[in-house]
Enzyme design. Structure first.
Site, PDB file in Angstrom:
ATOM      1  N   GLY A   1       0.798  -1.140  -0.118  1.00  0.00           N
ATOM      2  CA  GLY A   1       0.046   0.149  -0.086  1.00  0.00           C
ATOM      3  C   GLY A   1       1.016   1.266   0.023  1.00  0.00           C
TER       4      GLY A   1
ATOM      5  N   GLN B   1       3.124   9.867   0.832  1.00  0.00           N
ATOM      6  CA  GLN B   1       4.342   9.274   1.078  1.00  0.00           C
ATOM      7  C   GLN B   1       5.325   9.706  -0.171  1.00  0.00           C
ATOM      8  OE1 GLN B   1       2.471   5.479   1.983  1.00  0.00           O
ATOM      9  NE2 GLN B   1       4.338   5.187   3.157  1.00  0.00           N
TER      10      GLN B   1
ATOM     11  N   CYS C   1       5.754  -0.271   7.272  1.00  0.00           N
ATOM     12  CA  CYS C   1       5.378   0.942   6.360  1.00  0.00           C
ATOM     13  C   CYS C   1       6.589   1.326   5.344  1.00  0.00           C
ATOM     14  CB  CYS C   1       5.087   2.121   7.136  1.00  0.00           C
ATOM     15  SG  CYS C   1       4.513   3.534   6.308  1.00  0.00           S
ATOM     16  N   LEU C   2       6.305   1.577   4.050  1.00  0.00           N
ATOM     17  CA  LEU C   2       7.346   1.867   3.328  1.00  0.00           C
ATOM     18  C   LEU C   2       8.011   3.133   3.635  1.00  0.00           C
ATOM     19  CD1 LEU C   2       5.940   1.158  -0.246  1.00  0.00           C
ATOM     20  CD2 LEU C   2       7.635  -0.187   1.008  1.00  0.00           C
TER      21      LEU C   2
ATOM     22  N   HIS D   1      -4.602   2.084   7.795  1.00  0.00           N
ATOM     23  CA  HIS D   1      -3.042   2.690   7.728  1.00  0.00           C
ATOM     24  C   HIS D   1      -2.855   3.703   6.448  1.00  0.00           C
ATOM     25  CE1 HIS D   1       1.303   1.610   8.023  1.00  0.00           C
ATOM     26  NE2 HIS D   1       1.346   2.286   7.019  1.00  0.00           N
ATOM     27  N   GLU D   2      -3.479   3.383   5.397  1.00  0.00           N
ATOM     28  CA  GLU D   2      -3.133   4.377   4.237  1.00  0.00           C
ATOM     29  C   GLU D   2      -3.876   5.759   4.757  1.00  0.00           C
ATOM     30  OE1 GLU D   2      -0.644   3.817   2.645  1.00  0.00           O
ATOM     31  OE2 GLU D   2      -0.405   1.812   3.043  1.00  0.00           O
TER      32      GLU D   2
ATOM     33  N   HIS E   1      -2.287   8.027   6.722  1.00  0.00           N
ATOM     34  CA  HIS E   1      -1.206   8.706   6.082  1.00  0.00           C
ATOM     35  C   HIS E   1      -1.839  10.013   5.466  1.00  0.00           C
ATOM     36  CE1 HIS E   1       2.504   6.432   6.200  1.00  0.00           C
ATOM     37  NE2 HIS E   1       2.043   5.271   5.784  1.00  0.00           N
TER      38      HIS E   1
HETATM   39 NI    NI Z   1       2.561   3.224   5.586  1.00  0.00          NI
END
Ligand code: NI
Length: 169
Positions: free
Chosen positions: A46, A51, A91-92, A133-134, A137
């Site tokens: 995701g 991000q 998370c990336l 989660h997204e 962000h």
């Molecule tokens: Ni993340």
């Protein structure tokens, strides 16, 4: 299409609050295509536009093992339903860190596709966790925020050190 740079915690730009998409134009399609390419290359399941330093309410996800089912959510809104569930998250933007976070077990999701067509559904399992989660962000939140102060401090220190080493190399 192009791979974009992913912001890494504790970069302050991850704290931007994303604004709703109002133009469903070619620029949006390019953003979505770039986000998908960036997510697949990482690899991750995701990615939120914040991000890649674009403060718009856009999310891409793909939870399949084959990586052949791209989900796109524009202007997503979620409402928690019954139940909570603790799940190990990563998370990336927080590379190498995994920690359990408690979230709603099920959520009702309303969003639009890349053409501005609305859709809604109820999500559970990994899909529910990932959407929450997204969407965080898009509101300038990172899963690390849910951890203890001490753990947040350690994550911050570790990632800053890694970034410094990467710059020096
Ligand atoms: Ni993340």
């Amino acid at each position: 299409m192009a791979i974009r740079d992913i912001l890494v915690y504790p970069d302050k730009r991850l704290r931007q609050r994303a604004r709703p998409v109002t133009e469903f134009d070619q620029e949006l399609k390019t953003l979505v295509a770039d986000m998908a390419e960036t997510m697949y290359a990482a690899p991750g399941i995701g990615l939120a536009a914040v991000q890649v330093n674009v403060p718009l309410r856009v999310i891409v996800m793909d939870l399949t093992e084959e990586k052949d089912d791209l989900l796109v959510f524009v202007n997503p809104e979620i409402k928690p339903l019954e139940g909570t569930r603790e799940c190990e998250e990563g998370c990336l933007s927080v590379p190498g860190i995994f920690a359990p976070v408690e979230r709603a077990e099920r959520v009702h999701v309303r969003a639009m596709n890349v053409d501005g067509e609305p859709f809604e559904f109820e999500a559970d399992g990994l899909l529910s966790i990932c959407i929450q989660h997204e969407v965080d962000h898009l509101d300038g939140k990172v899963f690390v925020d849910y951890l203890s102060r001490m753990k947040q401090y350690r994550v911050r220190k570790k990632l800053l050190k890694e970034q410094k080493q990467a710059q020096a190399a």
